[in-house]
Design a protein around this motif. Structure first.
Motif, mmCIF file in Angstrom:
data_model
loop_
_atom_site.group_PDB
_atom_site.id
_atom_site.type_symbol
_atom_site.label_atom_id
_atom_site.label_comp_id
_atom_site.label_asym_id
_atom_site.label_seq_id
_atom_site.Cartn_x
_atom_site.Cartn_y
_atom_site.Cartn_z
ATOM 1 N N GLU A 346 10.758 -2.251 14.934
ATOM 2 C CA GLU A 346 12.080 -2.380 14.315
ATOM 3 C C GLU A 346 12.074 -3.446 13.228
ATOM 4 N N PHE A 347 11.424 -4.579 13.523
ATOM 5 C CA PHE A 347 11.343 -5.643 12.530
ATOM 6 C C PHE A 347 10.595 -5.182 11.289
ATOM 7 N N PHE A 348 9.436 -4.552 11.482
ATOM 8 C CA PHE A 348 8.645 -4.078 10.346
ATOM 9 C C PHE A 348 9.406 -3.038 9.521
ATOM 10 N N GLU A 349 10.172 -2.178 10.194
ATOM 11 C CA GLU A 349 10.935 -1.159 9.472
ATOM 12 C C GLU A 349 11.998 -1.788 8.579
ATOM 13 N N ILE A 350 12.681 -2.807 9.089
ATOM 14 C CA ILE A 350 13.678 -3.501 8.252
ATOM 15 C C ILE A 350 12.993 -4.157 7.060
ATOM 16 N N LEU A 351 11.881 -4.817 7.320
ATOM 17 C CA LEU A 351 11.165 -5.524 6.265
ATOM 18 C C LEU A 351 10.715 -4.552 5.170
ATOM 19 N N ARG A 433 -4.384 -7.831 0.223
ATOM 20 C CA ARG A 433 -4.236 -6.726 -0.709
ATOM 21 C C ARG A 433 -2.861 -6.816 -1.357
ATOM 22 N N LEU A 434 -2.794 -6.461 -2.627
ATOM 23 C CA LEU A 434 -1.511 -6.303 -3.299
ATOM 24 C C LEU A 434 -1.008 -4.885 -2.998
ATOM 25 N N ILE A 435 0.179 -4.800 -2.410
ATOM 26 C CA ILE A 435 0.736 -3.509 -2.013
ATOM 27 C C ILE A 435 1.694 -3.037 -3.104
ATOM 28 N N PRO A 436 1.404 -1.917 -3.757
ATOM 29 C CA PRO A 436 2.230 -1.469 -4.885
ATOM 30 C C PRO A 436 3.663 -1.129 -4.481
ATOM 31 N N LYS A 437 4.575 -1.305 -5.414
ATOM 32 C CA LYS A 437 5.969 -0.941 -5.200
ATOM 33 C C LYS A 437 6.110 0.530 -4.860
ATOM 34 N N ALA A 438 5.230 1.370 -5.412
ATOM 35 C CA ALA A 438 5.309 2.809 -5.170
ATOM 36 C C ALA A 438 5.195 3.148 -3.690
ATOM 37 N N ASN A 439 4.487 2.321 -2.910
ATOM 38 C CA ASN A 439 4.346 2.585 -1.474
ATOM 39 C C ASN A 439 5.674 2.494 -0.734
ATOM 40 N N PHE A 440 6.642 1.793 -1.311
ATOM 41 C CA PHE A 440 7.932 1.582 -0.662
ATOM 42 C C PHE A 440 8.982 2.607 -1.104
ATOM 43 N N GLN A 441 8.635 3.475 -2.010
ATOM 44 C CA GLN A 441 9.640 4.318 -2.648
ATOM 45 C C GLN A 441 9.697 5.742 -2.107
ATOM 46 N N THR A 442 8.877 6.028 -1.082
ATOM 47 C CA THR A 442 8.968 7.322 -0.407
ATOM 48 C C THR A 442 9.025 7.076 1.096
ATOM 49 N N GLU A 443 9.624 8.017 1.809
ATOM 50 C CA GLU A 443 9.715 7.880 3.260
ATOM 51 C C GLU A 443 8.331 7.854 3.891
ATOM 52 N N ALA A 444 7.434 8.700 3.396
ATOM 53 C CA ALA A 444 6.080 8.735 3.932
ATOM 54 C C ALA A 444 5.339 7.431 3.669
ATOM 55 N N GLY A 445 5.518 6.877 2.467
ATOM 56 C CA GLY A 445 4.863 5.618 2.132
ATOM 57 C C GLY A 445 5.344 4.474 3.007
ATOM 58 N N ARG A 446 6.633 4.435 3.261
ATOM 59 C CA ARG A 446 7.181 3.369 4.111
ATOM 60 C C ARG A 446 6.682 3.507 5.544
ATOM 61 N N ALA A 447 6.636 4.731 6.047
ATOM 62 C CA ALA A 447 6.143 4.945 7.406
ATOM 63 C C ALA A 447 4.682 4.526 7.530
ATOM 64 N N GLN A 448 3.882 4.803 6.510
ATOM 65 C CA GLN A 448 2.474 4.436 6.519
ATOM 66 C C GLN A 448 2.308 2.913 6.540
ATOM 67 N N LEU A 449 3.152 2.207 5.809
ATOM 68 C CA LEU A 449 3.093 0.749 5.813
ATOM 69 C C LEU A 449 3.443 0.178 7.178
ATOM 70 N N ARG A 525 -6.610 -1.248 2.078
ATOM 71 C CA ARG A 525 -7.020 -0.572 0.845
ATOM 72 C C ARG A 525 -6.718 0.928 0.921
ATOM 73 N N LYS A 526 -6.922 1.521 2.092
ATOM 74 C CA LYS A 526 -6.621 2.938 2.264
ATOM 75 C C LYS A 526 -5.141 3.219 2.028
ATOM 76 N N VAL A 527 -4.283 2.337 2.524
ATOM 77 C CA VAL A 527 -2.840 2.531 2.385
ATOM 78 C C VAL A 527 -2.385 2.222 0.962
ATOM 79 N N ALA A 528 -2.859 1.096 0.405
ATOM 80 C CA ALA A 528 -2.400 0.665 -0.918
ATOM 81 C C ALA A 528 -3.037 1.458 -2.048
ATOM 82 N N GLY A 529 -4.177 2.075 -1.782
ATOM 83 C CA GLY A 529 -4.915 2.785 -2.823
ATOM 84 C C GLY A 529 -6.139 1.988 -3.234
ATOM 85 N N PRO A 530 -7.244 2.651 -3.549
ATOM 86 C CA PRO A 530 -8.502 1.944 -3.848
ATOM 87 C C PRO A 530 -8.433 1.050 -5.074
ATOM 88 N N ASP A 531 -7.507 1.316 -6.000
ATOM 89 C CA ASP A 531 -7.397 0.492 -7.211
ATOM 90 C C ASP A 531 -6.147 -0.376 -7.190
#
Length: 593
Positions: A346-351, A433-449, A525-531
C-alpha cells in the motif's frame, strides 16, 4: 618554472609513448585472489627516493607520509611491534562513525573498505558495529591497505604542478581526495601519490559575480568555495549571508569535488537543478601543467566536461563558484511510519502513484525504512499539506506521525540531516538507477515498479527511494549544456539499494555482497530500461557498461577532452573517463570467479 619543466617533460614523454598511457609503478601480491596472476608489478625508478626529496623541497615541505586511520589502536603494524596510543585510540573508537572526525584524516574514507586493499585482505579496520570490540585489533597486524603511502597537503597551484612533474618523471599514478565521501573509493589508490585538497577552505560571497572574460553575460549572486569546503560549512556560510546554496544532503560531502563533477544532486534539485546546472566557474590545474579558469567563456570544452564527466580525471579543482538563491522559506513534510510487510504494498503504491503529481508541484526528498522527508520551496503551508493527503492518511491509519513545518534551509539541515544522511564508518556498497518518468505514466509501468520495490525489500531490505531528489524536473537545462547523462532530464526517481558486511568478512563474503547489489541493480535496469542511466557517484561499483550508463551519448566527446588535457593519462580512477581498466586497480575484487 614547474609548469615549464612539466611541459618540456610532457613533450618528450608523449613522443616516447606515442600517446600511450603510463602504467603505475606498484607491486601487489594477490595470493588471496586466485582468479588473477599471483603478482602485478611495475618497477619504481632507481632515483625514486631522490625525486621524493626533491618534490618535498619544491612544495615547501608539504609532502606527508600516511598511516592507517585506526593504527593507534593496534600493537602491530606491517608485522612489526608498535606501541598502541590508548588516548588517541579511544578518540578514534568514539568517533569511528563521525563525519567531522574522519574528514580531518587523509587516510580515512567515509566507507572504510576503501582504506583497505580488499582483494588481498590488507587492512586496518575496527568493528564498525562496535568500535571498542577488542577482537578487531588485539593480536591483529594493521596494514596500510589501499591508501597512498605519500600525499601532498595541497595549498596552491604550484603544489599540483609539482605533483604532475613528479608523476611524469617517476611513472607514479596520482589520486585526489578532499573528504573521502566516495562510494566508489576513487579518492584512494594504493601505490599512488595522493593530492589532499582538504585545507583549501576559503569561502567568498559575491553579491554580483561575473565569470572571468564573460563581461557581457551579466552578474549573479554567487559563492566561491575552496576544494576542501564541505556542505555543512557552505550552508552555514550561505545562511549567514542570507542566501540559499543548493547542494547535497550529507555534511561531509565536498562541494567542489566528485559530487559536483559527477552531476551533483540534492533534495532541492527538482526546482533548482543539479550542481552542474548551477556552477558558474571552476579553477583547476590540468595535467598538462596549466592553472586554468573554466567557464562558459574560457576553456568551454573543459567546463562542459567538468560538469558531469566525473572527478579525479580532468585535473585537480582548487575552487568553484556557484549560483545561489534568496533565502526563502521551505515547506517540510516529515512523515514517519514503520509499515509491516503486509502494509508495504500500500505504501509503495501511494509513492508510485503520486510521484508525477508531486514532481509537478516541486517536491523533492527521500523515503526509506524510517520515514519520508520531503521539502518544497514553491507551495504555501496549506498547499503542501493538501498535496500530501494520501500519504498522511496512510501514515496515520497505521500508527505513524505526520509533521509539517516551514523552515529556512539551514534550520532544516541542522534539524534533520544528521539523522537522515548516509552513515559513515560502515562497510557498505550501493547501486542505483535513474527511473524514467515514463515508467510512472502507465498502469502497467506503475505496477512493475511496485513489484520491483517489493522484490528489493525482500532481497536487500527496505530500499532507499529518492523520488525527485536530484531529478531536475523544473530545471531541465539546455540539451548538451553539461556532460551528465541526458537521462537525468527525463528521470523521476533516483532508486538506491545497499548492502553491508563485517570488518572480518572473508573475500568470498565481500564478493557476495557486491554481487547481490549488482544483481539487484540488474533488476532495476530491466524495469527502467537498459539505457535509463545512472548517477555515477552512487552507481554499482561493477556497473554493466558504465560508459553508457554514466554518460550515454556524451562519452566519446569526454574521452576527447580527457586526451587533450591529460595526454599521458597521469590521472585515472575506477570507472572514470580514461580509467585504464580494472588491471590498474587490483585492490577491487573480481566478481567473475
Amino acid at each position: 618554472m614547474r609548469r615549464a619543466a612539466l611541459k618540456s617533460l610532457l613533450v618528450a614523454l608523449v613522443a616516447r609513448t606515442a600517446g600511450g598511457l603510463l602504467q603505475p609503478p606498484v607491486c601487489f601480491d594477490l595470493d588471496q585472489d586466485v582468479s588473477v596472476d599471483q603478482q602485478v608489478c611495475w618497477e619504481l625508478p632507481a632515483n625514486y627516493t631522490y625525486e621524493l626529496g626533491s618534490l618535498n623541497a619544491t612544495i615547501d615541505g608539504r609532502l606527508r607520509t600516511s598511516s592507517p586511520f585506526s593504527l593507534p589502536c593496534f600493537s602491530n603494524y606491517n608485522g612489526i611491534s608498535v606501541d598502541r596510543d590508548e588516548q588517541l585510540c579511544s578518540q578514534i573508537q568514539t568517533n569511528y562513525r563521525n563525519h567531522a572526525f574522519r574528514v580531518d584524516s587523509f587516510s580515512s574514507s567515509m566507507n572504510p573498505q576503501y582504506e583497505t586493499c580488499i582483494a588481498t585482505g590488507s587492512q586496518c579496520l575496527l568493528d564498525w558495529r562496535n568500535p571498542r570490540n577488542p577482537e578487531a585489533n588485539n593480536g591483529i597486524s594493521c596494514e596500510l591497505g589501499g591508501v597512498a603511502e605519500f600525499y601532498i597537503d595541497v595549498h596552491n597551484p604550484g603544489d599540483v604542478q609539482a605533483a604532475y612533474l613528479f608523476a611524469a618523471k617517476t611513472n607514479t599514478p596520482l589520486s585526489i581526495k578532499n573528504t573521502g565521501h566516495d562510494f566508489m573509493g576513487r579518492s584512494h589508490r594504493r601505490g599512488s601519490l595522493g593530492l589532499w585538497t582538504h585545507n583549501l577552505d576559503a569561502m567568498t560571497y559575491h553579491p554580483a559575480f561575473t565569470p572571468e572574460s564573460c563581461d557581457d553575460s551579466g552578474s549573479f549572486r554567487a559563492i566561491t568555495v575552496g576544494a576542501g569546503v564541505t556542505f555543512d560549512q557552505v550552508y552555514k556560510f550561505a545562511h549567514d549571508n542570507d542566501v540559499l546554496f543548493i547542494g547535497g544532503y550529507s555534511q561531509s560531502v565536498g562541494v567542489s569535488g566528485g559530487w559536483l563533477m559527477g552531476g551533483g544532486h540534492g533534495v532541492l534539485s527538482p526546482v533548482f537543478g543539479l550542481g552542474v546546472d548551477r556552477v558558474l566557474q571552476i579553477k583547476i590545474v590540468t595535467p598538462d601543467g596549466e592553472y586554468r579558469t573554466a567557464n562558459a567563456c574560457q576553456n568551454p570544452d573543459l567546463f562542459w566536461a567538468l560538469r558531469g564527466g566525473g572527478g579525479g580525471t580532468f585535473g585537480v579543482v582548487l575552487e568553484s563558484t556557484h549560483l545561489v538563491e534568496p533565502n526563502i522559506p521551505i515547506q517540510i513534510a516529515n512523515i514517519s511510519y514503520n509499515p509491516a510487510p503486509a502494509q508495504q504494498r500500500e505504501f509503495f503504491e501511494i509513492l508510485v502513484n503520486d510521484s508525477v503529481r508531486w514532481a509537478g508541484l516541486g517536491w523533492g526528498g527521500h523515503a526509506n525504512r524510517r520515514g519520508l522527508v520531503y521539502m518544497n520551496p514553491l507551495l504555501s503551508p496549506t498547499e503542501a499539506q493538501e498535496s500530501m493527503g494520501n500519504m498522511t492518511a496512510f501514515a496515520r491509519s497505521h500508527g505513524g506521525s505526520v509533521n509539517f513545518n516551514t523552515l529556512p534551509w539551514y534550520d532544516f539541515f541542522e534539524r534533520y540531516i544528521t539523522e537522515e544522511q548516509a552513515p559513515v564508518g560502515t562497510l557498505v556498497t550501493l547501486g542505483s538507477r535513474l527511473i524514467p518518468k515514463a515508467n510512472f505514466q502507465t498502469e502497467a509501468g506503475r505496477a512493475q515498479l511496485v513489484e520491483l520495490l517489493i522484490k528489493q525489500s525482500a532481497a536487500l531490505g527496505f530500499p532507499n527511494i529518492i523520488p525527485l531528489a536530484g531529478t531536475p524536473m523544473s530545471r531541465l537545462g539546455v540539451p548538451g549544456e553539461t556532460s551528465v547523462t541526458p537521462k537525468w532530464r527525463s528521470a523521476l526517481w533516483h532508486l538506491v539499494t545497499t548492502a553491508w558486511w563485517n570488518y572480518n568478512s572473508t573475500l568470498e563474503e565481500i564478493r557476495g555482497t557486491y554481487g547481490r547489489v549488482h544483481d539487484m541493480v540488474q533488476e532495476m535496469r530491466k524495469v527502467a530500461g537498459p539505457d535509463s542511466g545512472v548517477y555515477m557517484n552512487e552507481g554499482d561499483v561493477y556497473e554493466t557498461n558504465h560508459e553508457e550508463a554514466y554518460w550515454g551519448e556524451n562519452y566519446a566527446r569526454l574521452v576527447q577532452v580527457k586526451r587533450k588535457y591529460d595526454p599521458l593519462g597521469l590521472l585515472a580512477c575506477w570507472n572514470c573517463i580514461g580509467s585504464q581498466g580494472a588491471a590498474a586497480f587490483p585492490c577491487y575484487p573480481r566478481l567473475d570467479v
